[in-house]
Design an enzyme around this catalytic site. Structure first.
Site, mmCIF file in Angstrom:
data_model
loop_
_atom_site.group_PDB
_atom_site.id
_atom_site.type_symbol
_atom_site.label_atom_id
_atom_site.label_comp_id
_atom_site.label_asym_id
_atom_site.label_seq_id
_atom_site.Cartn_x
_atom_site.Cartn_y
_atom_site.Cartn_z
ATOM 1 N N HIS A 1 0.837 -1.199 0.000
ATOM 2 C CA HIS A 1 0.000 0.000 0.000
ATOM 3 C C HIS A 1 0.874 1.253 0.000
ATOM 4 C CE1 HIS A 1 -4.033 -1.553 0.341
ATOM 5 N NE2 HIS A 1 -3.703 -2.342 1.354
ATOM 6 N N CYS B 1 0.626 1.898 -5.437
ATOM 7 C CA CYS B 1 -0.388 2.687 -6.144
ATOM 8 C C CYS B 1 0.094 4.104 -6.458
ATOM 9 C CB CYS B 1 -1.668 2.766 -5.315
ATOM 10 S SG CYS B 1 -2.547 1.200 -5.190
ATOM 11 N N ARG C 1 0.119 2.585 -11.312
ATOM 12 C CA ARG C 1 1.075 1.912 -10.436
ATOM 13 C C ARG C 1 2.457 2.537 -10.619
ATOM 14 N NH1 ARG C 1 -3.076 0.513 -8.869
ATOM 15 N NH2 ARG C 1 -3.947 -1.590 -8.622
#
Length: 225
Positions: A124, A193, A202
């Site tokens: 993340h 991300c 990405r």
């Protein structure tokens, strides 16, 4: 009319309060929870490694076929000095949402740690501990160090951060597309991300395995202050 205005005002205040609470939850509470969970995963790994380490004077165990990584379970710890000398995260098998809430996730279809091929890992950017919040700071030559409890693996970043779309799965291929690599090797790919609070794209970095050493030899140079 006054009753309607008052009611609408109260609803707006309530909605605003709920939004603030959600932001606090997303920014703060999930981070607190994730930090605790990641520390727990690292603790479990170190306990497991301590139990499996042969006692002093015991003969070395015969070489065994490495066990498959267990889905959703930790198997390594990652260190990236560029992101801080206290930065360390567990690496778990798989990239399911529930797995990435506990740490970084290994793309199960990619190579094992240190082996020939491409060992690819996702994390993340924001929420759940913000493990890759500072991902754009990574630069060519930076070290990414991992251990499986027996060996230290030091990778060196060659390319990135590179921006692409989520459907571009070739970036985690055995010889990653646009990485600059032209032949099979022992590679590492990190993904997160982009933008920071979105997921439309990405960010990718690629690295090659630079060196290995047994844990008994002490920390690799990249982790020494």
């Amino acid at each position: 009319m006054r009753v309607i205005v008052r009611t609408l005002s109260e609803l707006c205040v309530t909605a605003g309060g709920l939004i603030v609470l959600f932001v606090v939850y997303a920014l703060f509470w999930t981070g607190v929870q994730a930090d605790g969970v990641m520390d727990e995963q690292i603790g479990l790994l170190r306990e497991e490694w301590a139990r499996s380490r042969p006692s002093s004077g015991a003969p070395p165990a015969a070489a065994e076929q490495p066990k498959p990584y267990a889905k959703g379970r930790p198997f390594a710890i990652m260190y990236i000095p560029r992101l801080g000398f206290t930065w360390n995260k567990p690496v778990l098998e798989g990239t399911a949402a529930s797995t990435l809430e506990k740490g970084l996730g290994h793309y199960a279809e990619t190579a094992r740690l240190g082996q020939r091929g491409n060992f690819a890992v996702a994390g993340h950017r924001r929420t759940h501990g913000d493990p890759f919040k500072d991902f754009p700071r990574l630069r060519r030559g930076d070290a990414v160090v991992l251990t499986d409890g027996a060996t230290w693996f030091t990778y060196r970043i060659d390319e990135g951060p590179y921006k692409t779309v989520p459907s571009d799965i070739e970036v985690i291929g055995p010889v990653p597309r646009t990485s600059g690599y032209t032949r099979p090797g022992r590679y590492l790919t990190l993904t997160t991300c982009e933008p920071e609070w979105g997921h439309s794209h990405r960010l990718i970095v690629w690295a090659h395995l630079d060196s290995t050493q047994p844990v008994e030899a002490g920390k690799p140079e990249a982790l020494r202050r």
